[in-house]
Design an enzyme around this catalytic site. Structure first.
Site, PDB file in Angstrom:
ATOM      1  N   ASP A 169     -15.465  -4.012  21.019  1.00 44.50           N
ATOM      2  CA  ASP A 169     -16.040  -2.723  21.229  1.00 44.50           C
ATOM      3  C   ASP A 169     -16.630  -1.937  20.376  1.00 44.50           C
ATOM      4  O   ASP A 169     -17.711  -1.027  20.647  1.00 44.50           O
ATOM      5  CB  ASP A 169     -14.977  -1.570  22.093  1.00 44.50           C
ATOM      6  CG  ASP A 169     -14.546  -2.129  23.351  1.00 44.50           C
ATOM      7  OD1 ASP A 169     -15.106  -3.242  24.065  1.00 44.50           O
ATOM      8  OD2 ASP A 169     -13.799  -1.741  23.900  1.00 44.50           O
TER       9      ASP A 169
ATOM     10  N   SER B 239      -1.436  -8.595  24.703  1.00 44.82           N
ATOM     11  CA  SER B 239      -0.769  -7.456  23.846  1.00 44.82           C
ATOM     12  C   SER B 239      -1.606  -7.273  22.657  1.00 44.82           C
ATOM     13  O   SER B 239      -2.973  -6.764  22.404  1.00 44.82           O
ATOM     14  CB  SER B 239       0.439  -7.412  23.792  1.00 44.82           C
ATOM     15  OG  SER B 239       1.231  -6.473  23.557  1.00 44.82           O
TER      16      SER B 239
ATOM     17  N   LYS C 170      -2.199  -8.222  28.892  1.00 42.07           N
ATOM     18  CA  LYS C 170      -0.708  -7.190  28.921  1.00 42.07           C
ATOM     19  C   LYS C 170      -1.000  -5.970  28.012  1.00 42.07           C
ATOM     20  O   LYS C 170      -1.393  -5.972  26.786  1.00 42.07           O
ATOM     21  CB  LYS C 170       0.168  -8.234  28.046  1.00 42.07           C
ATOM     22  CG  LYS C 170       1.658  -7.609  28.288  1.00 42.07           C
ATOM     23  CD  LYS C 170       1.948  -6.526  27.469  1.00 42.07           C
ATOM     24  CE  LYS C 170       3.363  -6.215  27.025  1.00 42.07           C
ATOM     25  NZ  LYS C 170       3.699  -5.338  26.211  1.00 42.07           N
TER      26      LYS C 170
END
Length: 544
Positions: free
Chosen positions: A312, A301, A326
């Site tokens: 990224d 999460s 998740k």
């Protein structure tokens, strides 16, 4: 005859329809007299209608409220693994976890041999102010005996926790004192710590362990980063292994401290939820640091949002194993009885467009068996065993290839370390002998251990006391006989764990982590990378 039938057949059909309408209306008109709801209730109210029918017409008396409580989780199981119902009785604990504090007396305890033993006393808490000490045994709470009767953790927590300002009576047994010591403790706000520890691994590398994302995590994290920065940290290893996630805004604010203005942090989107985007404001207090993030299969999460945002945007090196996967957003809807529904309303997406969420179309049971399946398929040991689809191929800001499909794949894979496992070690672990010995040893040598202030001082002392030999003898009394072959394979792991747990009992996590890092393969890899004289871009180029 055939002609007559053709003439009268339409008339007979019409009469039948009229009779059916009359009969239906007649039955419906009788329904209220029988205590039944209208049989023409709209389809959307079918569940309510069934409950009303059971309540008003069932042969026996039924507690329909209990039926509803049991039915809701069953319905939610048909949706996704993370939509969940929280009964009113559990809401306090859930809220405490997210808010980062609870009302209590301020002790950490363990239950050993049916005895509640205080492991640590929270600094500044109610118990410390009254003189309760590590090693004390809690015998009774509010005249309820809790020793020697198979007491459970949940029972003790329920007795000790309570609203701030309320009082609780606790009877303590302390070594060297014959009589019980009675304390009347006024409960206070006890913080749930999110950042377990921060320290310097070497002159230029800091380490910060974040165990959850709660309301106060950002403040704790900034304090930890400030601490290692003041000590000269040029790079920081942020450990998110085992972190299950939590509060979205905590992780957004933390990531904001590393990214350039306008960099995308995360976005959410769902069938009924418009896309919502979170971008960096340019605060970037720690943009000058080389960042290494540790993850494993239990990082989930918010941990994955943090990791995905840095990966990224090419702002951090990710080390470890693929994270849990998740990436579903829950919205909590409260009910008037104090319960709540956490309904999944959207998905999380990393800046490159990857969906964090792993598939769950084969059902909840298979979903939670995924980690076991990873182990069976060899994913925890070999990065090449993980298959990625080209349809889920994405690029980072700098053009590196990353893949979606569930979880975050690290830049540098570190397999699960099983090289030190042996049958001897397995038996010791199954009986939790290292943990129990460490507690007993600390309890028996507390006065001398209290004189030692650093992890290295504790290690030197324990080696001088031949603590490993003491443990081997202790294990033998517990049914695990000495094994030379087992010790040759697992001896270093066992000895390091012993010293780390004793240090934790003596001086807290500040003692545990610097010692356990000696056998932590993932952390050792991050330390190795941080020691290389390369820029972040150069280290990332290897993974391009």
């Amino acid at each position: 005859m055939k002609k007559k039938i053709n003439i009268y057949l339409p008339l007979l059909i019409a009469l039948a329809i009229i009779g059916g309408i009359y009969l239906g209306n007649h039955l419906n008109s009788q329904a209220p007299r029988l205590g039944l709801p209208s049989l023409t209730a709209p389809k959307s109210n079918k569940l309510s209608m069934i409950i009303d029918l059971i309540s008003n017409a069932y042969v026996d008396s039924v507690a329909t409220g209990e039926l509803v409580e049991e039915a809701i989780p069953t319905i939610l199981k048909k949706l996704d693994p993370h939509s969940t119902y929280i009964p009113a009785r559990d809401m306090q604990e859930v809220n405490e976890e997210m808010q980062g504090n609870f009302g209590g007396i301020g002790v950490q305890f363990t239950i050993y041999n049916d005895t509640v033993q205080v492991v640590d006393v929270i600094s500044g808490g109610p118990s410390q102010k009254l003189g309760i000490q590590p090693g004390d045994r809690i015998v009774a709470v509010n005249d309820s005996l809790i020793a020697g009767n198979g007491v459970k953790n949940e029972t003790v927590m329920n007795l000790l926790r309570g609203e701030k300002g309320t009082r609780v009576n606790v009877d303590i047994k302390r070594k060297g004192i014959n009589d019980l010591i009675a304390y009347e403790i006024t409960r206070g706000d006890i913080p749930i710590i999110s950042v377990d520890v921060d320290y310097m691994i070497n002159d230029s590398t800091g380490y910060v362990k974040v165990s959850r994302f709660a309301e106060k995590t950002y403040t704790e994290f900034m304090k930890a980063m400030t601490n290692v920065d003041a000590l000269g940290a040029q790079q920081v290893i942020i450990d998110l292994r085992g972190n299950p996630g939590g509060y979205l805004m905590a992780v957004v604010k933390m990531v904001n401290e590393f990214l350039d203005e306008g960099d995308l942090i995360v976005y959410t989107e769902g069938h009924s939820q418009a896309r919502k985007t979170y971008t960096a404001t340019g605060k970037a207090s720690w943009a000058d640091k080389r960042i290494f993030v540790l993850i494993d299969e239990y990082s989930a999460s918010a941990s994955e949002i943090f990791t995905g945002a840095l990966q990224d945007n090419d702002k951090g090196i990710i080390v470890g194993r693929r994270s849990f996967g998740k990436g579903l957003v829950q919205e909590q809807i409260p009910f008037t009885d104090g319960s709540a529904l956490r309904l999944t309303v959207a998905r999380y997406y990393t800046p490159s467009g990857r969906c964090i969420q792993k598939p769950y179309d084969e059902g909840t049971e298979e979903y939670y068996h995924d980690l076991m399946n990873r182990a069976v398929h060899g994913e925890l040991e070999e990065a090449d065993s993980i298959q990625f689809s080209d349809t889920l191929r994405y690029e980072t800001k700098g053009g590196r290839i990353v893949y979606g499909g569930g979880g975050i794949m690290p830049d540098y894979f570190v397999p699960l370390d099983t090289t030190g496992y042996s049958d001897y070690y397995s038996k010791i672990t199954q009986k939790a002998l290292v943990y129990h010995f460490a507690f007993d040893y600390t309890d028996s040598h507390r006065a001398e251990l209290e004189q030692l202030k650093t992890p290295q001082e504790i290690v030197n002392h324990l080696k001088g006391e031949n603590v490993m030999d003491q443990f081997i003898s202790y294990a033998a009394t517990k049914g695990v006989k000495r094994s030379e072959s087992g010790l040759s394979v697992s001896g270093k792991i066992i000895e390091t764990q012993l010293m780390a747990y004793i240090a934790r009992n003596a001086i807290g996590d500040e003692g545990f982590y610097p010692i356990i890092q000696q056998i932590d393969k993932t952390l050792r890899k991050a330390i190795e990378l941080s020691g290389e004289n390369q820029t972040l871009s150069q280290l990332l180029a290897v993974t391009k």
